[in-house]
Design a protein around this motif. Structure first.
Motif, PDB file in Angstrom:
ATOM      1  N   LEU A 120       0.824  -1.133   0.080  1.00 38.81           N
ATOM      2  CA  LEU A 120      -0.010   0.045  -0.135  1.00 38.81           C
ATOM      3  C   LEU A 120       0.878   1.203  -0.001  1.00 38.81           C
ATOM      4  CD1 LEU A 120      -2.709  -0.820   2.750  1.00 38.81           C
ATOM      5  CD2 LEU A 120      -2.952  -1.017   0.334  1.00 38.81           C
ATOM      6  N   PHE A 121       0.708   2.071  -0.869  1.00 34.72           N
ATOM      7  CA  PHE A 121       1.309   3.278  -1.056  1.00 34.72           C
ATOM      8  C   PHE A 121       0.138   4.342  -0.912  1.00 34.72           C
ATOM      9  CE2 PHE A 121       3.433   7.183  -2.675  1.00 34.72           C
ATOM     10  CZ  PHE A 121       4.510   7.029  -2.227  1.00 34.72           C
ATOM     11  N   LEU A 122      -0.005   5.144   0.450  1.00 37.93           N
ATOM     12  CA  LEU A 122      -0.957   5.808   0.830  1.00 37.93           C
ATOM     13  C   LEU A 122      -0.531   7.504   0.840  1.00 37.93           C
ATOM     14  CD1 LEU A 122      -1.928   3.759   3.922  1.00 37.93           C
ATOM     15  CD2 LEU A 122      -2.770   3.602   1.590  1.00 37.93           C
ATOM     16  N   ILE A 123      -1.561   8.234   0.200  1.00 37.04           N
ATOM     17  CA  ILE A 123      -0.911   9.618  -0.051  1.00 37.04           C
ATOM     18  C   ILE A 123      -2.111  10.614   0.751  1.00 37.04           C
ATOM     19  CG2 ILE A 123      -0.596  11.593  -1.660  1.00 37.04           C
ATOM     20  CD1 ILE A 123      -0.217   9.367  -3.644  1.00 37.04           C
ATOM     21  N   ASP A 124      -1.723  11.143   1.723  1.00 36.44           N
ATOM     22  CA  ASP A 124      -2.509  12.322   2.477  1.00 36.44           C
ATOM     23  C   ASP A 124      -3.866  11.535   2.957  1.00 36.44           C
ATOM     24  OD1 ASP A 124      -1.936  14.425   3.872  1.00 36.44           O
ATOM     25  OD2 ASP A 124      -3.238  15.669   2.565  1.00 36.44           O
ATOM     26  N   VAL A 193       3.819  -1.018   4.049  1.00 36.82           N
ATOM     27  CA  VAL A 193       2.774   0.116   3.858  1.00 36.82           C
ATOM     28  C   VAL A 193       3.878   1.458   3.671  1.00 36.82           C
ATOM     29  CG1 VAL A 193       1.150   1.827   4.801  1.00 36.82           C
ATOM     30  CG2 VAL A 193       0.965  -0.693   4.974  1.00 36.82           C
ATOM     31  N   GLU A 194       3.760   2.163   2.817  1.00 39.45           N
ATOM     32  CA  GLU A 194       4.617   3.641   2.549  1.00 39.45           C
ATOM     33  C   GLU A 194       3.464   4.609   2.658  1.00 39.45           C
ATOM     34  OE1 GLU A 194       8.132   5.741   0.235  1.00 39.45           O
ATOM     35  OE2 GLU A 194       8.101   3.609   0.774  1.00 39.45           O
ATOM     36  N   ILE A 230       5.651   1.115   9.375  1.00 42.52           N
ATOM     37  CA  ILE A 230       5.108   1.749   8.158  1.00 42.52           C
ATOM     38  C   ILE A 230       6.003   2.852   7.880  1.00 42.52           C
ATOM     39  CG2 ILE A 230       3.540   3.300   7.533  1.00 42.52           C
ATOM     40  CD1 ILE A 230       1.206   1.960   9.134  1.00 42.52           C
ATOM     41  N   SER A 231       6.434   3.325   6.764  1.00 46.65           N
ATOM     42  CA  SER A 231       7.630   4.057   6.189  1.00 46.65           C
ATOM     43  C   SER A 231       6.574   5.392   6.268  1.00 46.65           C
ATOM     44  CB  SER A 231       8.178   3.690   4.939  1.00 46.65           C
ATOM     45  OG  SER A 231       8.967   4.990   4.487  1.00 46.65           O
ATOM     46  N   LEU A 232       6.775   6.457   7.098  1.00 47.31           N
ATOM     47  CA  LEU A 232       6.121   7.609   6.807  1.00 47.31           C
ATOM     48  C   LEU A 232       7.049   8.814   6.716  1.00 47.31           C
ATOM     49  CD1 LEU A 232       3.492   9.388   7.368  1.00 47.31           C
ATOM     50  CD2 LEU A 232       4.203   9.382  10.009  1.00 47.31           C
TER      51      LEU A 232
END
Length: 267
Positions: A120-124, A193-194, A230-232
């Motif tokens: 999962l690559f999650l944007i804002d 997840v990033e 999680i990479s944040l």
């Protein structure tokens, strides 16, 4: 840059709704989930900048872009659209890139379908905080000629949405309310997840923006503390990251996809 390949456009049935899909390239599937009020057009600058060899799949949720309309909209109805795309289009273990509402939908889907998503690559989006303190204030901010009529004009070129002010208000309230429980979904994830968050997600002007930006920061920090796997990272920009930071996001998505498929890297 991705090599120029033909884009295949078609529609997928989800009950009475027809979802507009665009697909190009081959390789690892990158499936993009849009935000509320956004269409698949929002990803064009990112997908053009991707360096890797990917199968790119974008689509429009119901009442958005080239997809058909339905009544009684809810977050669950958009979740069903995402499920239809996963079942009929995504193929084996895609990487899902979600922005705003799309990030929330991606997290909840992955939590309910272990083993189905490669990453999962999650944007804002999908931050455990509710930014809506007053639904009436949201309705007042959205009840403008630009919000009422602008999307109808954009719809003619496939970029608008068919959502009333009440639809937008109710969905915004529902998305934020559900974020209060999103940590339970993160607890169930079994894929890397990033996450990329905006420091100015609510803009820069006024007390409301300052308050919400601080809440967003606190929520992101809480998530990072509870889930250090999680990479944040934070980008000093607004919520419109796919439009404001397409090159940087494309590079980060490339790096994320490459790491997932390097067997010596643990997740």
């Amino acid at each position: 840059m991705m090599s120029s390949t033909k884009t295949r456009c078609y529609k997928v049935a989800n009950g009475q709704v027809k979802l507009a899909v665009s697909e190009t390239g081959q390789g690892q599937t990158l499936l993009f989930f849009n935000g509320l009020g956004a269409t698949q057009v929002c990803w064009k600058r990112i997908t053009r900048a991707l360096d890797g060899q990917y199968r790119i799949v974008t689509f429009d949720f119901r009442n958005h872009g080239r997809s058909s309309t339905a009544h009684g909209l809810s977050l669950e109805s958009f979740q069903k659209d995402a499920e239809a795309i996963m079942d009929q289009v995504a193929g084996h273990r895609p990487i899902v890139v979600g922005w705003s509402m799309g990030a929330d939908l991606a997290v909840w889907y992955a939590a309910a379908h272990p083993g189905r998503i490669a990453g999962l690559f999650l944007i804002d989006g999908a931050v455990p905080v509710n930014l809506v303190s007053d639904p009436d204030e949201i309705r007042q901010r959205l009840d403008t000629p630009a919000v009422r009529f602008g999307p109808l004009l954009l719809y003619l070129i496939g970029m608008g949405y068919r959502l009333s002010v009440d639809d937008l208000t109710n969905l915004t309230v529902e998305i934020n309310a559900r974020r209060e429980h999103v940590l339970t979904a993160y607890d169930q994830l079994d894929c890397p997840v990033e996450m990329v968050l905006a420091t100015k997600t609510s803009g820069e002007n006024g007390e409301r923006a300052e308050r919400n930006n601080q809440l967003w920061k606190t929520g992101g920090e809480q998530l990072a503390h509870l889930h250090p796997e999680i990479s944040l990272r934070w980008l000093d920009n607004s919520h419109q990251l796919p439009f404001k930071e397409p090159t940087k996001l494309a590079r980060l998505i490339d790096d994320f996809a490459r790491q997932i498929h390097q067997p010596n890297i643990a997740h």
